[in-house]
Design an enzyme around this catalytic site. Sequence first.
Site, short mmCIF file in Angstrom:
data_model
loop_
_atom_site.label_atom_id
_atom_site.label_comp_id
_atom_site.label_asym_id
_atom_site.label_seq_id
_atom_site.Cartn_x
_atom_site.Cartn_y
_atom_site.Cartn_z
N GLU A 38 0.86 -1.19 0.00
CA GLU A 38 0.00 0.00 0.00
C GLU A 38 0.90 1.25 0.00
O GLU A 38 1.95 1.26 0.65
CB GLU A 38 -0.84 -0.07 1.30
N LYS A 109 -9.59 2.20 -1.75
CA LYS A 109 -9.79 1.53 -0.45
C LYS A 109 -11.13 1.92 0.18
O LYS A 109 -11.42 3.10 0.40
CB LYS A 109 -8.64 1.90 0.49
N CYS A 142 -5.05 -3.49 2.61
CA CYS A 142 -4.75 -3.58 4.04
C CYS A 142 -5.99 -3.82 4.92
O CYS A 142 -6.55 -4.90 4.89
CB CYS A 142 -3.95 -2.36 4.48
#
Length: 268
Positions: A38, A109, A142
């Site tokens: 990331e 995300k 993540c």
Amino acid sequence: MKIGVIQFEPLFGEVDRNLELAGSLIMKSDADLLVLPELFNTGYVFTSKEEAISLSEQIPQGRTTQMLCDVAKEKGIFIAGGLAEKGGNGIFNSSVLVSPDGYVGRYRKVHLFFEEKLWFDPGDEGFKVYDTGVCKVGIMICFDWFFPESMRALSLMGADIICHPSNLVMSFCQDAMKTRCLENHVFAITANRTGTESRGGKSLHFTGKSQITGPDGRVLFRAGETTEEAGIMEINVNEARSKKVNEYNDLFKDRRSDFYSILTESDR
Ligand code: ACM
């Protein structure tokens, strides 16, 4: 096919250096699909929204996506990796997927972690699965792992392999990914970073141990805690295609969606 994870320590704001290092690690790696961490080009600990804006880039026009496209073309491979995106409607913590033929797509995300909520807008495009011709690839970033719905959605959409660029600061994810992969019968490539970033009076330590996890929940590769390395595994992607557990049970066909409606009700 061969899939791989690239782990290293990005240095905050040193985009030239981070791109060069990521590029050289990719060039040395022999895989069909590689995943980078990331925010691999910028580092993670932003101290203001302005800083996030100034380090964000357009996708696919920005230099990071273009660099990844160049390397993917030169190596003839697919690459997924995370960057701060300057979108028309916000700043997003995103990941791109690129191929030997150029830019394929992006993921913004959905589940922002901690102070990311101060710098980024929550992803507004949902989960997507891309067909590489050899396998179907889904992307999450993540903290998305903490929400089982992320991987379930990608898996129900047909993903064989989940690319999972990460900057992990807690110790639970690698073990949790065994369950995520087992319950969806998919492969996952969790690309974490290493090192500690101390900025603006805050310090975050990133836990390394990037991991490739198999559809039976087995850890196929786990990197060191502090090492700069690439981990490559040969896999048979067909192993992710059957959701059969035994002659009576199938992970997807046995789902009882009629009893899960609470999962799709809006915030409680
Ligand atoms: C995280 O989502 N970077 C923990």
